[in-house]
Scaffold this active site. Structure first.
Site, PDB file in Angstrom:
ATOM      1  N   CYS A  27      18.725 -37.206 -84.444  1.00  0.00           N
ATOM      2  CA  CYS A  27      18.298 -35.830 -84.750  1.00  0.00           C
ATOM      3  C   CYS A  27      18.500 -35.432 -86.202  1.00  0.00           C
ATOM      4  CB  CYS A  27      19.032 -34.866 -83.836  1.00  0.00           C
ATOM      5  SG  CYS A  27      18.725 -35.236 -82.106  1.00  0.00           S
TER       6      CYS A  27
HETATM    7  C1  UGA Z   1      22.456 -32.536 -82.820  1.00  0.00           C
HETATM    8  C2  UGA Z   1      22.807 -31.051 -82.690  1.00  0.00           C
HETATM    9  O1  UGA Z   1      24.216 -30.877 -82.673  1.00  0.00           O
HETATM   10  C3  UGA Z   1      22.212 -30.454 -81.405  1.00  0.00           C
HETATM   11  O2  UGA Z   1      22.477 -29.057 -81.343  1.00  0.00           O
HETATM   12  C4  UGA Z   1      20.708 -30.689 -81.407  1.00  0.00           C
HETATM   13  O3  UGA Z   1      20.096 -30.193 -80.235  1.00  0.00           O
HETATM   14  C5  UGA Z   1      20.436 -32.186 -81.508  1.00  0.00           C
HETATM   15  O4  UGA Z   1      21.022 -32.676 -82.731  1.00  0.00           O
HETATM   16  C6  UGA Z   1      18.940 -32.381 -81.508  1.00  0.00           C
HETATM   17  O5  UGA Z   1      18.293 -31.987 -82.496  1.00  0.00           O
HETATM   18  O6  UGA Z   1      18.376 -32.789 -80.497  1.00  0.00           O
HETATM   19  P1  UGA Z   1      23.468 -34.826 -81.821  1.00  0.00           P
HETATM   20  O7  UGA Z   1      22.706 -35.495 -82.916  1.00  0.00           O
HETATM   21  O8  UGA Z   1      23.326 -35.336 -80.451  1.00  0.00           O
HETATM   22  O9  UGA Z   1      23.068 -33.246 -81.758  1.00  0.00           O
HETATM   23  O10 UGA Z   1      25.020 -34.899 -82.143  1.00  0.00           O
HETATM   24  P2  UGA Z   1      26.070 -34.063 -83.022  1.00  0.00           P
HETATM   25  O11 UGA Z   1      27.255 -33.811 -82.202  1.00  0.00           O
HETATM   26  O12 UGA Z   1      25.427 -32.899 -83.644  1.00  0.00           O
HETATM   27  O13 UGA Z   1      26.451 -35.129 -84.151  1.00  0.00           O
HETATM   28  C7  UGA Z   1      25.529 -35.546 -85.132  1.00  0.00           C
HETATM   29  C8  UGA Z   1      26.220 -36.439 -86.128  1.00  0.00           C
HETATM   30  O14 UGA Z   1      27.105 -35.687 -86.948  1.00  0.00           O
HETATM   31  C9  UGA Z   1      27.069 -37.547 -85.518  1.00  0.00           C
HETATM   32  O15 UGA Z   1      26.873 -38.752 -86.214  1.00  0.00           O
HETATM   33  C10 UGA Z   1      28.492 -37.061 -85.674  1.00  0.00           C
HETATM   34  O16 UGA Z   1      29.412 -38.120 -85.775  1.00  0.00           O
HETATM   35  C11 UGA Z   1      28.392 -36.290 -86.991  1.00  0.00           C
HETATM   36  N1  UGA Z   1      29.420 -35.253 -87.129  1.00  0.00           N
HETATM   37  C12 UGA Z   1      29.400 -34.163 -86.310  1.00  0.00           C
HETATM   38  C13 UGA Z   1      30.402 -35.395 -88.088  1.00  0.00           C
HETATM   39  O17 UGA Z   1      30.443 -36.386 -88.843  1.00  0.00           O
HETATM   40  N2  UGA Z   1      31.365 -34.405 -88.198  1.00  0.00           N
HETATM   41  C14 UGA Z   1      31.360 -33.325 -87.414  1.00  0.00           C
HETATM   42  O18 UGA Z   1      32.259 -32.459 -87.577  1.00  0.00           O
HETATM   43  C15 UGA Z   1      30.371 -33.190 -86.445  1.00  0.00           C
END
Ligand code: UGA
Length: 453
Positions: free
Chosen positions: A274
């Protein structure tokens, strides 16, 4: 007795979670996909993705006769009152969005609507760039059906905000529901559907134009990615200041209610299907409409550099990687998923292999998917301890719960030299620095760290 029938086009993460959650709340759901194997597998109650809670809910929905899967889109549109489009919207080579599957689904729906008498609601659930619902979906369906949007059929844009790893919980209990509507009747219908879905415990429902709903989705993901890149930028600063620690700084920032503590976890960068895709699509879209989004460019830039931190930090202890055995803990782009799309692990591993290192990796569920990309260039272990055995250095790339339980003694006991790089800030530096050669994203050097002999 089932509420009414909906159909869902696309049984990937978003479509499958939507389908299963609606079925679990008593709707009759028809899931449609062009992949025959996916239709067969999901229809038999076997999810094609790893997602906590999904398998149980899927099996239950199928057992109760509320969810069925088909490749027959005609049946799925004819029998349903509303159709959600949740097909993929990948990037083209130039970064802009590829709406090919959206066009095809729209054409199929339009074709069926031509012969359908009842009013039908079409809901775009996929992430699409601003204007796509009214300028691409609507004319295609109108052409194929010969029917007018707003009169003969309805159209809404209803972005999803679910995270992989907690997709079911996020779908069952979202923070808000955004309904972009072509006309009032369409919006009323979708709102009513969600009122039945959520019953008493209803999240706020926001109604707006189709385009604003499309922008909300991109603006949300860009904002969340901005928080991640922001804290990674501060992490870089902390690494250069003895005694500094980005985790403490993030706590100090996050308790300010205006900022909030979530998405301030420094690491090796964001991955997944995403953020990388949506940020690039937003960048490409902005360029095409002549908008200047310097912050989006900066978010992407910071993230592109972040995976190289793993090797950079390791080089504090290991001069040359040639012939060194490096253990990688975690392959999925985040915990609780087997998804390796745009995973940091792939980038880190490729960099290590290019530098002549031998790589051994372990992940609780994503090994099969990673192997498809990395093949036999990497050795795959069956457990974290097996992965660490005999290694010259170990990098934590994904913060799986089971890795958080590792103690310094586990590294001392198994590794050839206990060099530990915490790429996701899961270990307490105070506990590790004295015992192993320890470096972490966003952690300034410490005089207490054991030095290389
Ligand atoms: C993300 C959004 O959070 C959702 O709200 C959205 O619906 C989704 O994309 C989408 O567009 O369908 P997702 O990609 O599944 O969801 O996962 P996240 O939890 O957002 O993490 C994304 C990335 O950011 C991961 O690689 C995670 O490790 C990283 N991340 C997240 C960090 O490095 N630090 C953080 O504090 C949070």
């Amino acid at each position: 007795m089932a509420k009414f029938t909906i159909s869902v086009f696309g049984l990937g993460y978003v479509g499958l979670s939507t389908a299963v959650c609606f079925a679990s709340r008593g709707f009759r759901v028809l899931g449609v996909d062009t992949h025959k194997e996916r239709v067969r597998s999901v229809g038999a109650g076997r999810p094609t993705i790893y997602e906590p809670g999904l398998g149980k809910l899927l099996a239950k929905s199928i057992y109760r006769g509320l969810l069925s899967c088909t490749a027959d889109y005609r049946r799925a549109v004819t029998e349903a009152l509303a159709t959600f489009i949740a097909v993929g919207t990948p990037n083209k080579a130039d970064g802009t969005i590829d709406l090919g599957s959206i066009r095809e689904a729209s054409r199929q729906i339009g074709e069926v609507l031509r012969g359908k008498e009842q009013w039908h609601l079409v809901v775009i659930r996929s992430t699409v760039t601003p204007g796509a619902t009214s300028q691409v979906v609507k004319p295609i369906i109108e052409d194929a059906s010969g029917k007018e949007c707003g009169t003969d059929w309805g159209l809404c844009m209803n972005p999803e905000f679910l995270r992989e790893g907690s997709a079911i919980q996020d779908t069952l209990r979202p923070d808000r529901i955004v309904i972009g509507e072509h006309d009032k009747r369409s919006g009323d219908h979708l709102e009513n559907l969600y009122k039945q879905f959520h019953r008493g415990d209803r999240p706020p429902i926001l109604r707006m134009s189709l385009t604003n709903a499309e922008i909300v989705k991109y603006a949300s993901n860009a904002f969340l990615a901005m928080k991640v890149s922001y804290i990674n930028m501060i992490a870089d600063l902390c690494e250069r200041i003895p005694g500094a620690d980005v985790s403490e700084v993030a706590n100090g920032i996050g308790l300010d209610k205006r900022i909030g503590p979530l998405f301030l976890k420094a690491g090796l960068g964001y991955g997944g299907s995403c953020f990388p895709k949506d940020l690039k699509a937003l960048q490409g879209f902005a360029q095409n409409v002549g908008a200047h989004l310097p912050m989006v460019n900066a978010i992407i830039k910071v993230n592109e550099l972040q995976p190289s931190k793993a090797v950079e930090l390791m080089k504090r202890f290991v001069n040359s990687l040639k012939g060194k055995r490096i253990a990688i803990l975690g392959l999925s782009f985040k915990p609780d998923t087997d998804d390796v799309r745009e995973a940091v692990s792939i980038k880190v591993i490729k960099a290590l292999l290019d530098d002549g290192a031998e790589v051994v990796a372990y992940d609780p569920v994503a090994t099969r998917n990673a192997r498809r990309i990395l093949g036999g260039r990497v050795a795959y272990a069956q457990s974290a301890l097996e992965c660490m055995a005999g290694a010259d250095a170990c990098i934590v790339v994904t913060e799986w719960e089971e890795f958080k339980r590792l103690r310094p003694e586990d590294f001392l006991k198994t590794m050839k030299t206990p060099v530990v790089i915490d790429g996701r800030r899961i270990f307490d530096p105070k506990n590790f620095q004295d015992k192993v050669r320890f470096a972490a994203v966003g952690l300034g050097t410490s005089d207490r760290a054991p030095r290389d002999p």
